[in-house]
Design an enzyme around this catalytic site. Structure first.
Site, PDB file in Angstrom:
ATOM      1  N   TYR A  55       0.824  -1.204   0.000  1.00 29.87           N
ATOM      2  CA  TYR A  55       0.000   0.000   0.000  1.00 29.87           C
ATOM      3  C   TYR A  55       0.863   1.261   0.000  1.00 29.87           C
ATOM      4  CZ  TYR A  55      -3.586  -3.351   1.537  1.00 29.87           C
ATOM      5  OH  TYR A  55      -4.426  -4.427   1.649  1.00 29.87           O
ATOM      6  N   SER A 204     -13.083  -4.995   1.509  1.00 28.93           N
ATOM      7  CA  SER A 204     -14.090  -4.368   0.636  1.00 28.93           C
ATOM      8  C   SER A 204     -15.502  -4.794   1.022  1.00 28.93           C
ATOM      9  CB  SER A 204     -13.815  -4.699  -0.839  1.00 28.93           C
ATOM     10  OG  SER A 204     -12.580  -4.172  -1.249  1.00 28.93           O
ATOM     11  N   PRO A 205     -15.856  -4.711   2.314  1.00 23.27           N
ATOM     12  CA  PRO A 205     -17.166  -5.197   2.756  1.00 23.27           C
ATOM     13  C   PRO A 205     -18.337  -4.329   2.300  1.00 23.27           C
ATOM     14  CG  PRO A 205     -16.049  -4.118   4.573  1.00 23.27           C
ATOM     15  CD  PRO A 205     -15.056  -4.205   3.450  1.00 23.27           C
ATOM     16  N   ARG A 208     -16.362  -1.623  -2.292  1.00 20.01           N
ATOM     17  CA  ARG A 208     -15.586  -0.496  -2.818  1.00 20.01           C
ATOM     18  C   ARG A 208     -16.463   0.742  -3.016  1.00 20.01           C
ATOM     19  NH1 ARG A 208     -10.673  -2.981  -4.178  1.00 20.01           N
ATOM     20  NH2 ARG A 208     -10.859  -5.202  -4.601  1.00 20.01           N
ATOM     21  N   GLY A 209     -17.407   0.907  -2.102  1.00 21.99           N
ATOM     22  CA  GLY A 209     -18.288   2.069  -2.119  1.00 21.99           C
ATOM     23  C   GLY A 209     -19.644   1.828  -2.740  1.00 21.99           C
TER      24      GLY A 209
END
Length: 334
Positions: A55, A204-205, A208-209
């Site tokens: 990252y 990514s629960p 991703r938005g």
């Protein structure tokens, strides 16, 4: 706040994915804003912070270390190896490398950036298919015995690979994308984790938005946003998927919660070994996400969500072909 088991640790039921603060979704926040968010998460009771060498090509670990090192005893620290940035003449590129010597060197770099003597949970970020999983996991087991890390995790692996790895050294957690719109773990690995006593960490629960309902126009995404390369976020496909949110929003209204809280509550109620790690750059979203802990969904509401949004109703694969070959996660047949 209640806790959930993650290897030898008890952690908050919702952790914090730190990637957004340095990587992947366009311009990251300022150092001051990132520091404010990390410390607020700690104040609100978050005790699982998740980062990786990849990252920001080390920038995220540096940030987490700079801000949280003085609070090290208050939380469980997770990072990842086996996929990192490597310098080339034309810039830094992402490389998957699971050789034991690479994992040992990456761990030393991570310890330095994180300003800690030991990493609580160290994941193999991707299985390097050129290296037997037993060799990579064996090297991580050596790091446990050396006191560099406390437990071993895997990311984006199949149930078969998990079993092989677990036979080599106990695996504390598997991290894979899981949400209402990504159901691949339900094929096998979610149940295998439960059988083996392995925590399942869902990245990514909130899709991703997508599941927040706040990402409406994908053409407005930053030019460097990784979602631009994801098939589900292609304009026509995304527009079709947006229609699914009407039924989801209806359940959220009944439950008296936001869409993001609904998505997280759904995960928390799927199984007790699931720990979602939503990421955000905003304090209000952080507080909203943690509000999911106060949401209880009825069996009927859970069933309605499964009916509205599932692998048959969602259009498009989650990764493009180039990224798909890098993972080992089971895929549904067409």
């Amino acid at each position: 706040m209640t806790t959930r088991s993650l290897g030898p640790f008890q952690v908050s039921p919702i952790g914090l994915g730190c990637m957004n603060l340095s990587h992947a979704y366009g311009q990251p926040p300022s150092l001051e804003d990132a520091e404010r968010l990390l410390l607020r998460a700690l104040d609100l009771g978050v005790t699982l912070f998740d980062t990786a060498a990849l990252y920001g090509f080390g920038a995220n670990e540096t940030l987490v270390g700079q801000v949280l090192a003085k609070h090290r005893q208050k939380f469980t620290l997770a990072s990842k190896c086996g996929m990192q940035g490597v310098g080339f003449p034309d810039g830094v590129k992402r490389v998957i490398d699971g050789r034991p010597e690479t994992l040992r060197a990456t761990c030393e770099d991570s310890l330095r950036r994180l300003q800690t003597e030991v990493i609580d949970l160290y994941y193999l970020h991707r299985w390097d298919k050129q290296v037997p999983i037993e060799e990579s996991v064996g090297a991580l087991g050596d790091l446990v015995r050396a006191g560099k890390i406390r437990s071993v995790g895997l990311s984006e692996v199949s149930a078969h690979t998990l079993r092989r790895a677990h036979a080599e050294h106990p695996i504390a957690a598997v991290q894979t994308e899981y949400s209402l719109w990504t159901r691949n773990p339900e094929i096998a690995v979610l149940d295998t984790c439960a059988e083996l006593g392995v925590a399942f960490v869902a990245f990514s629960p909130v899709a991703r938005g997508f599941l927040t309902g706040q990402v409406r126009d994908v053409s407005a995404l930053d030019a460097k946003d990784i979602r631009r390369a994801m098939p589900r976020f292609a304009p026509a496909t995304y527009a079709a998927n947006l229609g699914l949110l009407d039924g989801v929003a209806e359940v959220a209204r009944e439950a008296g919660c936001s869409l993001a809280q609904l998505a997280l509550a759904w995960l928390l109620q799927r199984a007790p070994h699931i720990i979602p790690i939503p990421g955000t750059t905003r304090l209000d979203h952080l507080e909203e996400n943690l509000g999911a802990l106060q949401v209880t969904l009825s069996a009927a509401q859970m069933a309605r969500l499964d009916q509205v949004i599932n692998r048959h109703t969602v259009q498009g694969p989650r990764y493009n072909p180039g990224n798909q070959v890098e993972i080992d996660t089971e895929e549904f047949s067409a």
